[in-house]
Structures are given as structure tokens and as C-alpha cells.
Write a protein that holds these residues in place. Structure first.
Motif, mmCIF file in Angstrom:
data_model
loop_
_atom_site.group_PDB
_atom_site.id
_atom_site.type_symbol
_atom_site.label_atom_id
_atom_site.label_comp_id
_atom_site.label_asym_id
_atom_site.label_seq_id
_atom_site.Cartn_x
_atom_site.Cartn_y
_atom_site.Cartn_z
ATOM 1 N N VAL A 40 25.080 -17.265 25.634
ATOM 2 C CA VAL A 40 24.385 -18.466 26.087
ATOM 3 C C VAL A 40 23.285 -18.793 25.086
ATOM 4 C CG1 VAL A 40 23.144 -19.563 27.978
ATOM 5 C CG2 VAL A 40 24.863 -17.811 28.473
ATOM 6 N N ALA A 41 23.636 -19.624 24.121
ATOM 7 C CA ALA A 41 22.677 -20.086 23.107
ATOM 8 C C ALA A 41 21.751 -18.953 22.686
ATOM 9 C CB ALA A 41 21.894 -21.285 23.650
ATOM 10 N N ASP A 42 20.432 -19.182 22.781
ATOM 11 C CA ASP A 42 19.464 -18.158 22.415
ATOM 12 C C ASP A 42 18.996 -17.332 23.605
ATOM 13 O OD1 ASP A 42 19.534 -19.003 19.767
ATOM 14 O OD2 ASP A 42 17.961 -20.497 20.104
ATOM 15 N N SER A 43 19.550 -17.594 24.777
ATOM 16 C CA SER A 43 19.066 -16.938 25.997
ATOM 17 C C SER A 43 19.543 -15.495 26.111
ATOM 18 C CB SER A 43 19.515 -17.724 27.237
ATOM 19 O OG SER A 43 19.009 -19.038 27.190
ATOM 20 N N GLY A 44 20.814 -15.260 25.816
ATOM 21 C CA GLY A 44 21.358 -13.922 25.976
ATOM 22 C C GLY A 44 22.844 -13.992 26.266
ATOM 23 N N ARG A 45 23.334 -13.052 27.063
ATOM 24 C CA ARG A 45 24.753 -13.024 27.440
ATOM 25 C C ARG A 45 24.866 -13.049 28.949
ATOM 26 N NH1 ARG A 45 28.966 -11.417 24.706
ATOM 27 N NH2 ARG A 45 29.531 -9.782 26.169
ATOM 28 N N LYS A 46 25.737 -13.938 29.415
ATOM 29 C CA LYS A 46 25.888 -14.141 30.850
ATOM 30 C C LYS A 46 27.220 -13.556 31.321
ATOM 31 C CE LYS A 46 25.008 -18.242 32.494
ATOM 32 N NZ LYS A 46 25.242 -19.689 32.824
ATOM 33 N N TYR A 47 27.172 -12.842 32.445
ATOM 34 C CA TYR A 47 28.359 -12.273 33.070
ATOM 35 C C TYR A 47 28.583 -12.963 34.418
ATOM 36 C CZ TYR A 47 28.331 -8.437 29.683
ATOM 37 O OH TYR A 47 28.375 -7.687 28.537
ATOM 38 N N GLN A 48 29.777 -13.500 34.611
ATOM 39 C CA GLN A 48 30.202 -14.040 35.898
ATOM 40 C C GLN A 48 31.126 -13.010 36.544
ATOM 41 O OE1 GLN A 48 29.108 -16.837 37.159
ATOM 42 N NE2 GLN A 48 28.318 -18.023 35.427
ATOM 43 N N LEU A 49 30.801 -12.613 37.771
ATOM 44 C CA LEU A 49 31.503 -11.496 38.395
ATOM 45 C C LEU A 49 31.974 -11.832 39.805
ATOM 46 C CD1 LEU A 49 28.829 -8.828 37.443
ATOM 47 C CD2 LEU A 49 31.063 -9.060 36.323
ATOM 48 N N GLU A 50 33.120 -11.284 40.151
ATOM 49 C CA GLU A 50 33.577 -11.229 41.545
ATOM 50 C C GLU A 50 33.658 -9.751 41.890
ATOM 51 O OE1 GLU A 50 34.140 -13.604 43.777
ATOM 52 O OE2 GLU A 50 33.536 -15.167 42.358
ATOM 53 N N ILE A 51 32.849 -9.321 42.831
ATOM 54 C CA ILE A 51 32.747 -7.897 43.148
ATOM 55 C C ILE A 51 32.770 -7.690 44.654
ATOM 56 C CG2 ILE A 51 31.422 -7.426 41.061
ATOM 57 C CD1 ILE A 51 28.893 -7.365 42.745
ATOM 58 N N SER A 52 33.012 -6.464 45.065
ATOM 59 C CA SER A 52 32.843 -6.068 46.460
ATOM 60 C C SER A 52 31.607 -5.184 46.544
ATOM 61 C CB SER A 52 34.065 -5.299 46.981
ATOM 62 O OG SER A 52 35.170 -6.159 47.132
ATOM 63 N N VAL A 53 30.705 -5.540 47.452
ATOM 64 C CA VAL A 53 29.473 -4.790 47.663
ATOM 65 C C VAL A 53 29.528 -4.167 49.053
ATOM 66 C CG1 VAL A 53 26.959 -4.948 47.889
ATOM 67 C CG2 VAL A 53 28.147 -6.260 46.109
ATOM 68 N N GLN A 54 29.097 -2.930 49.143
ATOM 69 C CA GLN A 54 29.094 -2.214 50.417
ATOM 70 C C GLN A 54 27.676 -1.989 50.897
ATOM 71 O OE1 GLN A 54 30.599 1.794 50.290
ATOM 72 N NE2 GLN A 54 31.188 1.773 52.452
ATOM 73 N N GLU A 55 27.434 -2.330 52.160
ATOM 74 C CA GLU A 55 26.202 -1.887 52.804
ATOM 75 C C GLU A 55 26.500 -0.512 53.357
ATOM 76 O OE1 GLU A 55 23.251 -0.598 54.623
ATOM 77 O OE2 GLU A 55 24.719 -1.201 56.141
ATOM 78 N N ILE A 56 25.780 0.472 52.825
ATOM 79 C CA ILE A 56 26.167 1.868 53.005
ATOM 80 C C ILE A 56 26.073 2.344 54.447
ATOM 81 C CG2 ILE A 56 25.752 4.200 52.183
ATOM 82 C CD1 ILE A 56 26.588 2.010 50.082
ATOM 83 N N ILE A 57 24.961 2.071 55.094
ATOM 84 C CA ILE A 57 24.678 2.686 56.390
ATOM 85 C C ILE A 57 25.602 2.144 57.476
ATOM 86 C CG2 ILE A 57 22.886 3.088 58.130
ATOM 87 C CD1 ILE A 57 20.856 2.907 55.795
ATOM 88 N N SER A 58 25.863 0.830 57.439
ATOM 89 C CA SER A 58 26.774 0.246 58.427
ATOM 90 C C SER A 58 28.226 0.312 57.975
ATOM 91 C CB SER A 58 26.397 -1.219 58.686
ATOM 92 O OG SER A 58 26.618 -2.003 57.513
ATOM 93 N N ASN A 59 28.459 0.744 56.737
ATOM 94 C CA ASN A 59 29.803 0.830 56.161
ATOM 95 C C ASN A 59 30.504 -0.528 56.209
ATOM 96 O OD1 ASN A 59 31.943 2.106 54.868
ATOM 97 N ND2 ASN A 59 32.917 2.704 56.793
ATOM 98 N N THR A 60 29.757 -1.564 55.802
ATOM 99 C CA THR A 60 30.279 -2.926 55.779
ATOM 100 C C THR A 60 30.457 -3.379 54.334
ATOM 101 O OG1 THR A 60 29.095 -3.428 57.831
ATOM 102 C CG2 THR A 60 29.871 -5.305 56.523
ATOM 103 N N THR A 61 31.623 -3.936 54.028
ATOM 104 C CA THR A 61 31.916 -4.366 52.665
ATOM 105 C C THR A 61 32.220 -5.853 52.634
ATOM 106 O OG1 THR A 61 32.803 -2.184 52.127
ATOM 107 C CG2 THR A 61 33.392 -3.978 50.645
ATOM 108 N N GLU A 62 31.709 -6.531 51.617
ATOM 109 C CA GLU A 62 31.935 -7.968 51.466
ATOM 110 C C GLU A 62 32.207 -8.288 50.003
ATOM 111 O OE1 GLU A 62 29.637 -12.292 51.892
ATOM 112 O OE2 GLU A 62 28.576 -10.430 52.364
ATOM 113 N N LYS A 63 33.090 -9.240 49.787
ATOM 114 C CA LYS A 63 33.340 -9.734 48.437
ATOM 115 C C LYS A 63 32.262 -10.750 48.086
ATOM 116 C CE LYS A 63 37.111 -11.311 45.447
ATOM 117 N NZ LYS A 63 38.544 -11.700 45.399
ATOM 118 N N CYS A 64 31.623 -10.565 46.942
ATOM 119 C CA CYS A 64 30.479 -11.382 46.546
ATOM 120 C C CYS A 64 30.694 -11.975 45.157
ATOM 121 C CB CYS A 64 29.196 -10.540 46.518
ATOM 122 S SG CYS A 64 28.857 -9.628 48.026
#
Length: 292
Positions: free
Chosen positions: A111-135
Motif C-alpha cells: 500500500v503505497a508508502d503505508s506498508g503491507r495490507k493483509y485481507q483475511l478470512e479466518i475462524s476465531v474461537q472464544e475459548i471459555i464458551s468454546n464458540t467459533t465464528e468466521k470473521c
């Protein structure tokens, strides 16, 4: 010739490990001696922090690759791991912790002089409730190495998890204790944490995420290893205050990094890190025996 074969087999055994145990430098279980500065050999609880890809795969893809990324290789996973630290700094608590579960896709661009940008599709888990969501997430690594990554993440369902009642009850309990709390070696050399100390361990993880977010670059991969010690401090404010010595594992350099943190916590304000200081490397610390 036979000696060379034995050496090679020994090296391969050390890398692969037991097929029943994932050896990793990140964190919910750690092999530590009682010495707070000892270097841990940590066992991964993959359901908590996400399973890392083998180190050998790093050579298969350039760290600075652009365009579509292999989600199983380190460039995508390093950026995704930063999202985990970001979510913990923003929304983490003794009853809400976030871990990287999986990387589905990734794309990197300059990204020009700003840096490098990563676009991601990931699954994140909330550990204690064992809940997972695609983010969906975006991570920008600035060209200036002194600046921390800029992160945006959309995980609406995970943020709806309500832990207000649990947090308020714990806060009142800690606030009304006759003596100040203190704990060491979370987890201990057997990977065990007493139930009463788990909220302190979780607070240590959240506070350490501030360090890992701040220190992360495209060439690092930080994971939590152990809370060597954590102590509640006296305070007249409406925030609980803690002094914490935490051990982080930087997987690329394979270095155990020691940090001293001063942070506060309350249900309305969350965790706020007031001071963070990297401690000198301990060259003389005794390494614990391999207990795998």
C-alpha cells in the motif's frame, strides 16, 4: 556412516515429536521449573490457541509474497495471529478470551508508502464458551518498524457473548479479599492451573496480548507461554491493579522473551496496560527437563 544416521534420526524425532502431542511454543500448557525465569518447553492446547503449521513450511512461501496467500503457510498465519492479539486487547477479560482457530484465505498487497495490507478470512474461537465464528479481518503492517500493526476485525457473534455478571462477581470478590492475591507458574510444570487461579491466568493472557500486538511484525509470530508470577497491588481506585511477569515465545527466533507488565482491570474498563518493560535475557536460567 551409522553415527550420521543416528544423529539425523535424533533431529527428526525432536522436530516431529510424539504423534499424540503437539509441541509448540504457545500456550495454555507449559513445562516449567519453579524458577520464574526458566525457559519453558510448552505443550500446545490446540483447541485454545489454534494449531500452528510446521516450521518447515516457511521455506515454501516467501514471507513478503503478494497476492493470494496459502492459508496454511506463515505469511497468512502471522497476520491472522495479530488479529487474535487485537481482539484480546479490545474485548478480552477473565471470562472472554480469543484464539485463532483457522485461516481460510488471505491476500497481501503493498500500500503505497503505508506498508503491507493483509485481507483475511479466518475462524476465531472464544475459548471459555468454546464458540467459533468466521470473521473478516484486515491487518496493515506499517513500514515504520516502531509502529504496531493496524487491525480491523468483524466478529459480531463472538462479541455478543455476555460475561458481565461473571466479571462483576469476580471483581467484587477480588476487591473484598482480606489479602492481596498472588500466584506463580501459571501453568505449572505439569500444565496444571488451580481453578481459583484461572482468572489470573486469563488476565495475564489478555495483558500479554498488548505486548504481542505492539511487537508483532511480518517477521514474528508471538505466542503466550506462561505467567511466571502475578501479584495484586493495593489501590484506592475503582480498578484492580496487577504486577505481572510473563513469558512469551517468539516462534521465528525460538526465543523466550520476558516482560514485566503493570495493568489494571475492571468490568466497565476492561484490561488497561499502564507499563510494559522487556526484561534482560536470562542466560543462566536452568532449562527444565523434557517431560513429553
Amino acid at each position: 556412516m551409522s553415527l550420521r544416521i543416528i544423529v539425523v534420526l535424533a533431529v527428526l524425532t525432536g522436530v516431529a515429536g510424539s504423534p499424540g502431542v503437539t509441541i509448540r511454543p504457545e500456550a495454555d500448557s507449559a513445562n516449567m521449573t519453579a524458577h520464574p525465569n526458566s525457559v519453558p518447553e510448552v505443550l500446545e492446547a490446540t483447541e485454545i490457541f489454534g494449531q500452528e503449521v510446521p516450521v518447515e513450511e516457511e521455506a515454501e512461501e516467501d514471507v513478503m509474497a503478494t497476492g493470494e496467500l496459502n492459508p496454511n503457510h506463515y505469511p497468512a498465519r502471522r497476520a491472522a495471529k495479530v488479529v487474535q492479539h487485537y481482539l484480546n486487547t479490545r474485548y478480552g477479560s477473565p471470562f472472554r478470551l480469543f484464539g485463532l482457530h483457522n485461516v481460510h484465505s488471505g491476500n497481501a498487497e503493498d500500500v503505497a508508502d503505508s506498508g503491507r495490507k493483509y485481507q483475511l478470512e479466518i475462524s476465531v474461537q472464544e475459548i471459555i464458551s468454546n464458540t467459533t465464528e468466521k470473521c473478516s479481518a484486515e491487518v496493515l503492517f506499517p513500514r515504520e518498524q516502531q509502529r504496531s500493526p493496524q487491525v480491523q476485525a468483524l466478529c459480531e457473534e463472538l462479541l455478543k457473548i455476555n460475561t458481565k455478571a461473571q466479571e462483576e462477581a469476580l471483581f467484587l470478590k477480588y476487591k473484598m479479599n482480606q489479602s492481596l492475591l498472588s500466584a506463580q507458574n501459571l501453568p505449572d510444570s505439569y500444565g496444571h492451573i488451580e481453578p481459583d487461579n484461572k482468572p489470573l491466568w486469563h488476565l495475564g493472557i489478555v495483558a500479554s496480548s498488548f505486548v504481542m500486538l505492539n511487537e508483532s511484525t511480518e517477521n514474528t509470530l508471538y505466542n503466550m507461554a506462561q505467567v511466571a508470577n502475578i501479584t495484586q497491588l493495593a489501590t484506592e481506585s475503582e480498578q484492580l491493579k496487577f504486577d505481572c511477569h510473563t513469558l512469551l515465545h517468539e516462534m521465528v527466533s525460538q526465543e523466550i522473551v520476558h516482560w514485566k507488565l503493570l495493568f489494571t482491570w475492571s468490568p466497565p474498563e476492561g484490561v488497561k496496560v499502564l507499563q510494559m518493560e522487556q526484561l534482560p535475557h536470562c542466560h543462566d536460567c536452568e532449562k527444565p527437563p523434557n517431560t513429553n
